[in-house]
Design an enzyme around this catalytic site. Structure first.
Site, PDB file in Angstrom:
ATOM      1  N   THR A 218       0.843  -1.198   0.000  1.00 26.30           N
ATOM      2  CA  THR A 218       0.000   0.000   0.000  1.00 26.30           C
ATOM      3  C   THR A 218       0.878   1.248   0.000  1.00 26.30           C
ATOM      4  O   THR A 218       2.073   1.169  -0.302  1.00 26.30           O
ATOM      5  CB  THR A 218      -1.011  -0.032   1.172  1.00 26.30           C
ATOM      6  OG1 THR A 218      -1.905   1.074   1.037  1.00 26.30           O
ATOM      7  CG2 THR A 218      -0.349   0.026   2.537  1.00 26.30           C
ATOM      8  N   ASN A 219       0.303   2.394   0.303  1.00 23.48           N
ATOM      9  CA  ASN A 219       1.090   3.634   0.305  1.00 23.48           C
ATOM     10  C   ASN A 219       0.650   4.509   1.474  1.00 23.48           C
ATOM     11  O   ASN A 219      -0.236   4.129   2.243  1.00 23.48           O
ATOM     12  CB  ASN A 219       0.945   4.351  -1.042  1.00 23.48           C
ATOM     13  CG  ASN A 219      -0.501   4.686  -1.335  1.00 23.48           C
ATOM     14  OD1 ASN A 219      -1.116   5.468  -0.630  1.00 23.48           O
ATOM     15  ND2 ASN A 219      -1.051   4.060  -2.364  1.00 23.48           N
ATOM     16  N   ARG A 220       1.247   5.686   1.586  1.00 22.63           N
ATOM     17  CA  ARG A 220       1.044   6.481   2.803  1.00 22.63           C
ATOM     18  C   ARG A 220      -0.200   7.368   2.774  1.00 22.63           C
ATOM     19  O   ARG A 220      -0.428   8.136   3.696  1.00 22.63           O
ATOM     20  CB  ARG A 220       2.282   7.343   3.051  1.00 22.63           C
ATOM     21  CG  ARG A 220       3.487   6.538   3.478  1.00 22.63           C
ATOM     22  CD  ARG A 220       4.687   7.444   3.667  1.00 22.63           C
ATOM     23  NE  ARG A 220       4.418   8.530   4.581  1.00 22.63           N
ATOM     24  CZ  ARG A 220       5.065   9.689   4.577  1.00 22.63           C
ATOM     25  NH1 ARG A 220       6.008   9.906   3.692  1.00 22.63           N
ATOM     26  NH2 ARG A 220       4.773  10.622   5.450  1.00 22.63           N
ATOM     27  N   SER A 221      -1.001   7.282   1.725  1.00 21.21           N
ATOM     28  CA  SER A 221      -2.170   8.164   1.657  1.00 21.21           C
ATOM     29  C   SER A 221      -3.150   7.874   2.791  1.00 21.21           C
ATOM     30  O   SER A 221      -3.499   6.723   3.054  1.00 21.21           O
ATOM     31  CB  SER A 221      -2.883   7.955   0.324  1.00 21.21           C
ATOM     32  OG  SER A 221      -4.133   8.588   0.355  1.00 21.21           O
ATOM     33  N   ALA A 285      -4.707   7.740  -4.017  1.00 22.02           N
ATOM     34  CA  ALA A 285      -3.362   7.304  -4.389  1.00 22.02           C
ATOM     35  C   ALA A 285      -3.506   5.849  -4.825  1.00 22.02           C
ATOM     36  O   ALA A 285      -3.557   4.935  -3.992  1.00 22.02           O
ATOM     37  CB  ALA A 285      -2.426   7.427  -3.199  1.00 22.02           C
TER      38      ALA A 285
END
Ligand code: CTP
Length: 418
Positions: A218-221, A285
């Site tokens: 996943t990502n930091r959004s 994101a």
């Protein structure tokens, strides 16, 4: 102290408080409305004053509280006998919270025997009522018939919550929490806004792609910017669908939430919802890569993976590029807005994405700054449009970014219609 809310700021709200144990919660509502910039004039019925004193409301609103048709006007400069007309005339909204069965009956039948019911008759502004009552009073046919009459007259009825009453009984009739009431009030105040009767789809959050049953890429959004955009669109009067990969954020009141996890799920949801949408704002994101295969069982560190693990990733679909194809086909959505998360060459990269994805506007976001972008409540955005226009928003709250983007969406839509 909360940040001012544009749709509420400088609006004149009459808060009618009637005799329910939930009257104490109305003090919190009066306080929040004042903090976010409204001018709140409170009218209390006699029964309300059995539960809470006028002083409590005066303290949180900083304004005189009205309790009787006959009391000398304490500060508004209105001669006493026309106080109800003066209060009602200048108001943007009349909110009655909590509204007892008795007050609802009076409003439904046009009775006018105290300052609140007289003001309700004299007022020409929108009216919101939040019923709160114990026992089976809310579901009683008499109350429901009165609410039907009020709804037919355009009054907005906020559904009470279910739960345990002061009496110990359980049922429907509890006054909703302040944030829920505030959300409904925003909705009513914004209904004539720049996106009234427009359909807006907003995506939010970082998509998550499974590696195995326990792990994800996943990502930091956080989704905060997307949720702020959805709220800004609601405040502008739009019907909002929020396609969200974020979790744990309060859903703006009035938004239709479509929860998704992966890029592919988000793409399906977006393509299904943009078909009749006026505006799409892609703030999510979206993962660009996902594991090429998803392990059915938890990947163990023993055995083959003793020394380490290599995960092969494959590309996910580009949602905006798919929207571009769909839009060329059927013309919807009318306006498409993207975001660009960049760690270098902000304007060049954003400009290239604007062109490649066929966008009307792109919000370029420098993710290398610590006070902007992921997780925090502020953002530093530059808006680039398809005509080469560049607008720097500077460091500002995500709520303000939401409002700025929504204003641009409304003017892009207007430009198409003219
Ligand atoms: N986006 C999308 N589908 C993807 C990836 C991104 O629709 N698979 C959207 C995002 O929601 C955003 C815009 O495209 O509105 C730009 O996203 P960004 O991550 O900044 O760019 P990418 O398209 O991933 O391009 P790059 O890899 O060059 O950064």
């Amino acid at each position: 102290m909360q940040e001012a809310i544009t749709v509420v700021q400088d609006r004149r709200i009459i808060l009618g408080v009637t005799g329910s144990i939930a009257a104490y919660k109305a003090a919190d509502l009066a306080s929040k409305l004042t903090q976010v910039g409204a001018q709140v004039d409170v009218i209390m019925t006699d029964a309300a004053q059995r539960f809470i004193t006028p002083l409590a409301f005066q303290a949180v609103t900083g304004r005189p509280v009205y309790t009787s048709m006959w009391q000398p006007d304490a500060g508004g400069g209105l001669p006493t006998h026309i106080a109800h007309v003066g209060l009602g005339e200048g108001a943007d909204l009349l909110v009655i919270a909590p509204a007892t069965a008795n007050t609802l009956a009076k409003l439904a039948h046009g009775l006018a025997d105290d300052l609140l019911s007289v003001t309700a008759l004299a007022a020409r502004c929108p009216v919101v009522v939040a019923p709160a009552m114990d026992g089976g009073m809310y579901t009683h046919p008499a109350t429901q018939a009165n609410l039907d009459v009020l709804r037919a007259r355009g009054v907005v009825v906020i559904e009470p919550d279910e739960g345990r009453f002061a009496s110990g009984l359980v049922g429907k009739g509890r006054l909703p929490e302040t944030q829920a009431l505030l959300g409904q009030i925003r909705r009513v105040l914004g209904r004539e806004g720049s996106l009234a009767s427009c359909r807006v789809v907003v995506t939010a959050g970082g998509t998550r792609e499974s590696i195995d049953p326990v792990r994800q890429v996943t990502n930091r959004s956080s989704g905060k910017q997307g949720y702020a955009l959805a709220q800004a669109a609601l405040d502008a009067g739009a019907d909002v669908t929020l396609i969200s990969a974020a979790s744990g954020l309060p859903v703006p009141v009035g938004a239709e939430l479509i929860p998704v996890t992966t890029a592919e799920e988000m793409q399906h949801a977006v393509l299904a919802h943009v078909e009749r949408a006026d505006v799409l704002i892609m703030a999510a994101a979206v993962a660009d890569f996902r594991p090429a295969t998803v392990a059915a069982q938890k990947i163990k560190k023993s055995g083959d993976n003793e020394a380490g693990l290599t995960i092969a990733l494959e590309r996910t679909p580009d949602i905006l590029e798919a929207v571009k194809v769909a839009r060329a086909d059927h013309g919807w959505p009318r306006v498409v807005i993207g975001f660009a998360a960049e760690s270098r060459d902000l304007l060049e990269n954003a400009q290239a994405k604007l062109a490649r994805k066929g966008l009307d506007l792109i919000a370029a976001n420098d993710i290398s700054a610590t006070d902007a972008g992921f997780e925090v409540d502020t953002n530093r955005i530059v808006l680039l449009d398809a005509d080469g226009g560049v607008t720097e928003l500077g460091l500002t709250s995500k709520a303000a970014v939401g409002e700025a983007v929504v204003r641009r969406a409304a003017s892009l839509l207007r430009a198409q219609r003219d």
